[in-house]
Design an enzyme around this catalytic site. Structure first.
Site, PDB file in Angstrom:
ATOM      1  N   GLY A 119      -6.993  -4.981   4.073  1.00 35.28           N
ATOM      2  CA  GLY A 119      -7.057  -6.312   3.455  1.00 35.28           C
ATOM      3  C   GLY A 119      -8.084  -6.392   2.350  1.00 35.28           C
ATOM      4  O   GLY A 119      -8.554  -7.483   2.002  1.00 35.28           O
ATOM      5  N   PRO A 157       0.512   5.883  -0.353  1.00 36.78           N
ATOM      6  CA  PRO A 157      -0.456   6.966  -0.103  1.00 36.78           C
ATOM      7  C   PRO A 157      -1.510   7.054  -1.209  1.00 36.78           C
ATOM      8  O   PRO A 157      -2.670   7.380  -0.944  1.00 36.78           O
ATOM      9  CB  PRO A 157       0.426   8.213  -0.059  1.00 36.78           C
ATOM     10  CG  PRO A 157       1.773   7.721   0.362  1.00 36.78           C
ATOM     11  CD  PRO A 157       1.908   6.351  -0.203  1.00 36.78           C
ATOM     12  N   GLU A 163      -5.118 -14.445   2.638  1.00 37.41           N
ATOM     13  CA  GLU A 163      -5.050 -13.623   3.854  1.00 37.41           C
ATOM     14  C   GLU A 163      -6.442 -13.095   4.212  1.00 37.41           C
ATOM     15  O   GLU A 163      -6.755 -12.907   5.374  1.00 37.41           O
ATOM     16  CB  GLU A 163      -4.015 -12.504   3.727  1.00 37.41           C
ATOM     17  CG  GLU A 163      -4.421 -11.335   2.862  1.00 37.41           C
ATOM     18  CD  GLU A 163      -3.359 -10.229   2.856  1.00 37.41           C
ATOM     19  OE1 GLU A 163      -2.204 -10.523   2.547  1.00 37.41           O
ATOM     20  OE2 GLU A 163      -3.713  -9.076   3.160  1.00 37.41           O
ATOM     21  N   ARG A 164      -7.287 -12.912   3.219  1.00 37.83           N
ATOM     22  CA  ARG A 164      -8.654 -12.462   3.509  1.00 37.83           C
ATOM     23  C   ARG A 164      -9.458 -13.539   4.227  1.00 37.83           C
ATOM     24  O   ARG A 164     -10.340 -13.233   5.035  1.00 37.83           O
ATOM     25  CB  ARG A 164      -9.355 -12.068   2.196  1.00 37.83           C
ATOM     26  CG  ARG A 164      -8.882 -10.734   1.679  1.00 37.83           C
ATOM     27  CD  ARG A 164      -9.330 -10.464   0.266  1.00 37.83           C
ATOM     28  NE  ARG A 164      -8.761  -9.203  -0.177  1.00 37.83           N
ATOM     29  CZ  ARG A 164      -8.536  -8.876  -1.447  1.00 37.83           C
ATOM     30  NH1 ARG A 164      -8.844  -9.725  -2.413  1.00 37.83           N
ATOM     31  NH2 ARG A 164      -8.028  -7.718  -1.759  1.00 37.83           N
ATOM     32  N   HIS A 218     -23.736  -2.941  26.695  1.00 39.77           N
ATOM     33  CA  HIS A 218     -22.947  -2.538  27.866  1.00 39.77           C
ATOM     34  C   HIS A 218     -23.381  -1.174  28.400  1.00 39.77           C
ATOM     35  O   HIS A 218     -22.991  -0.795  29.514  1.00 39.77           O
ATOM     36  CB  HIS A 218     -21.453  -2.453  27.500  1.00 39.77           C
ATOM     37  CG  HIS A 218     -20.719  -3.765  27.564  1.00 39.77           C
ATOM     38  ND1 HIS A 218     -20.836  -4.736  26.609  1.00 39.77           N
ATOM     39  CD2 HIS A 218     -19.855  -4.255  28.492  1.00 39.77           C
ATOM     40  CE1 HIS A 218     -20.057  -5.751  26.923  1.00 39.77           C
ATOM     41  NE2 HIS A 218     -19.458  -5.495  28.062  1.00 39.77           N
ATOM     42  N   SER A 260      -5.968  -0.831  -2.531  1.00 41.11           N
ATOM     43  CA  SER A 260      -6.397  -2.045  -3.237  1.00 41.11           C
ATOM     44  C   SER A 260      -6.016  -1.990  -4.711  1.00 41.11           C
ATOM     45  O   SER A 260      -5.935  -3.023  -5.381  1.00 41.11           O
ATOM     46  CB  SER A 260      -7.911  -2.210  -3.097  1.00 41.11           C
ATOM     47  OG  SER A 260      -8.254  -2.366  -1.736  1.00 41.11           O
ATOM     48  N   THR A 320       0.813  -1.215   0.000  1.00 41.36           N
ATOM     49  CA  THR A 320       0.000   0.000   0.000  1.00 41.36           C
ATOM     50  C   THR A 320       0.854   1.276   0.000  1.00 41.36           C
ATOM     51  O   THR A 320       1.892   1.347   0.668  1.00 41.36           O
ATOM     52  CB  THR A 320      -0.935   0.002   1.232  1.00 41.36           C
ATOM     53  OG1 THR A 320      -1.747  -1.162   1.156  1.00 41.36           O
ATOM     54  CG2 THR A 320      -1.825   1.230   1.271  1.00 41.36           C
TER      55      THR A 320
END
Lengths: 255, 380
Positions: free
Chosen positions: B364, B130, B243-244, B339, B134, B128
């Protein structure tokens, strides 16, 4: 040296037990190697390393799934395992007789380690019955163990603040308690290696053990209800502290 | 449960990991969050346990395990309630090092993979930038051939483990005019002259270091080219899907932990004369949470089975990632809601989890990118 470790496949203490019918429970929950038996496996593996040229055999009485618990013992360092397969809920009389028969078939060991109790039944009897059946010395609640040639020196937890020291000959049966050692978590390579280790399966019926004159039958299972109540301590700070110490010592038994 | 996929060895691994997480991670998580990184020592401990090389080859110290073991690792570490810890570890095990395991040559694996698996060195992947997330083909970092070396120039953004990792796998254009067919991956050591990293402050994942990287005429020896020149885009895309799947498993487990904590809270919290969990409004909310988690779990296990069977699971994994990353955000929102005011307080783990999970629908592969991919694969 031949070392046996008797282990039990028990419901995970963190699992939620759901009672089914009168005396059954949902067995789809997670089962684990009985925590007291973990100390037994750890000590057996430690003794094996100390003595050298030794073998550790894990033995269990239980359903087919108990093989998972035997694999855990193998992953912790046991060399091979024996499962005495049965679908009956064995009490300590049947269990000790089954263990005696299977261990006898395999060849008499020098030391048998087992947890002082299983966390499901908490009978605290199996090691005594097994030792009597095999005519071996026995000590339970063991928190320190040392081996010197043919003799064993153990420290046993008696009552609060009291420890017994027992010097006994081999062969012997040792009931392990929590203070004995810190069981290691099996590493992944050890888990992979355990897959390839031998697990011999024997049907309980094939051992033709002597039928006991009497046995335990669980008639009903009920959920345990933990009753808690609050208590207010009154008085001057010094008095409250003294009361608190008394409560912690005598009622909560944490001091 | 799920006896078709979790066998004896998976059950034992889960038990071993559960204890490791309880004893070696959970007690330290608050401190690591404050320190903004996890200690190197924990990687060494995990390396000794064999957790860092689950599916890597045995000859380099890995265990040659299967995808279900990876799921067990992801599920159990996520139980520590810090996605930062989770990110640091899974970046090392499942997002960065597989590139080396798959495409590295023998010398590279001997030199780096063995030490990655033992935990001696940490790693990360730097793709990645700036202006390119993706959109991998749009990266601007370049690697120009210069004799027996490449000169690396450019910058990378949001790189997990970027500050602490001893080695990074860096994507750069070796043939800028060739678009996605001109990308290569390089092994870059931390102390390479011209390389610098700056830690970034984030909303969540505080225990994980995230960095901006700069490369100024970094001389990378030719032997540090990973795989073939100009094939990097395909390597990245290939690993992205796997990895996803791991990220999706993390989301499910994190959601389960949030729900378990919330149930425990709702049972002891008294309102209007009874426990919070006895109110129908809360019971319905809990049921809605449970069914979302279960749906996510089934998607993950389905895609993992396809992986194990060697089938193309690209579409299923995009569906997993899109669903699970959004699901954990909804679950964290609802759990915090149950909560009440306490959930907004730092002393309750749900406060951290709420912040931590936000990024899962971005990192990701953003949900929008996943949806584009699903649409493409469905020929919509």
């Amino acid at each position: 040296m031949k070392i046996c470790v008797c282990v039990k496949h028990v419901p995970d203490s963190a699992a939620k037990i759901t009672i089914k019918g009168k005396n059954q429970f949902d067995e789809s929950i997670n089962f684990i190697l009985n925590p007291y038996d973990e100390h037994a496996v750890e000590e057996a593996v430690r003794v094996k390393k100390q003595v050298g040229d030794s073998e550790v055999i894990a033995v269990s009485v239980g359903k087919k799934d108990a093989i998972n618990t035997l694999r855990s013992a193998l992953a912790m360092g046991a060399d091979r395992a024996i499962l005495i397969k049965t679908n009956i809920r064995a009490d300590s009389v049947i269990t000790s007789r089954a263990l005696k028969a299977a261990i006898g078939q395999d060849g008499k060991p020098d030391i048998i380690f087992t947890g002082k109790a299983s966390i499901d039944n908490e009978g605290f009897q199996t090691m005594y019955r097994l030792a009597a059946a095999l005519n071996m010395s026995v000590a339970s609640n063991v928190i320190a163990f040392s081996l010197d040639q043919e003799r064993v020196l153990v420290e046993c937890e008696m009552e609060a603040d009291a420890r017994g020291i027992i010097d006994m000959p081999l062969p012997c049966v040792i009931g392990t308690s929590k203070g004995l050692n810190k069981p290691s978590y099996p590493t992944l390579p050890a888990i992979m290696k355990a897959k390839k280790k031998e697990v011999k399966i024997i049907d309980l019926e094939s051992l033709a053990i002597e039928k006991p004159m009497s046995s335990i039958e669980i008639l009903e299972l009920k959920p345990a209800v933990e009753e808690r109540s609050s208590k207010e301590l009154k008085g001057q700070p010094e008095e409250v502290v003294m009361q608190l110490i008394r409560v912690l010592r005598e009622e909560a038994k944490v001091l | 449960m799920y006896r078709d996929i979790f066998k004896e060895e998976h059950i034992i691994l889960r038990e071993s990991l559960k204890r490791f997480v309880e004893n070696e991670i959970v007690p330290h998580v608050d401190r690591w969050e404050e320190e903004r990184s996890i200690p190197k020592e924990i990687f060494k401990q995990m390396g000794e346990m064999g957790y860092l090389g689950i599916r890597h080859p045995v000859e380099y110290g890995g265990s040659g395990g299967d995808i279900f073991m990876t799921l067990v690792l992801a599920e159990e570490i996520a139980r520590c309630r810090s996605a930062g810890v989770m990110a640091a570890v899974t970046m090392h095990t499942d997002m960065a090092s597989p590139h080396l395991a798959r495409k590295g040559n023998r010398e590279q694996k001997q030199k780096y993979l063995t030490r990655i698996i033992s935990g001696e060195i940490r790693c990360g992947i730097a793709v990645t930038e700036p202006d390119a997330g993706s959109d991998v083909a749009g990266i601007k970092t370049t690697a120009r051939r210069n004799g027996d070396s490449y000169l690396l120039n450019g910058s990378k953004m949001f790189i997990t483990n970027g500050y602490n990792a001893e080695i990074l796998f860096v994507a750069a254009k070796t043939s800028p005019e060739a678009g996605h067919r001109g990308i290569s991956i390089f092994i870059v050591e931390k102390d390479t002259y011209g390389f610098s990293a700056k830690k970034l402050e984030k909303m969540g994942w505080l225990a994980s270091d995230t960095a901006e990287l700069t490369f100024e005429d970094c001389r990378i020896p030719r032997e540090n080219l990973l795989g073939e020149e100009n094939r990097g885009f395909y390597y990245i895309m290939n690993n992205f899907q796997d990895e996803r799947l791991v990220i999706s498993a993390i989301c499910v487990s994190h959601a389960q932990q949030a729900m378990d904590d919330t149930i425990a809270y709702a049972q002891q919290r008294q309102t209007f004369g009874k426990s919070l969990s006895e109110h129908q409004a809360i019971r319905h909310k809990r049921a809605a949470i449970a069914l979302q988690i279960e749906a996510g779990r089934q998607l993950v296990y389905h895609a993992a089975r396809m992986y194990a069977w060697g089938l193309d699971r690209s579409k299923e994994i995009s569906i997993c990632k899109a669903f699970c990353a959004e699901m954990i955000n909804r679950v964290a929102y609802d759990c915090l809601q149950i909560h009440g005011g306490f959930g907004y307080m730092k002393e309750y783990p749900i406060e951290r989890m709420y912040r931590d999970v936000r990024v899962w629908s971005i990192g990701g592969g953003a949900t929008e990118v996943m949806k584009n991919d699903i649409a493409k694969r469905l020929n919509i």
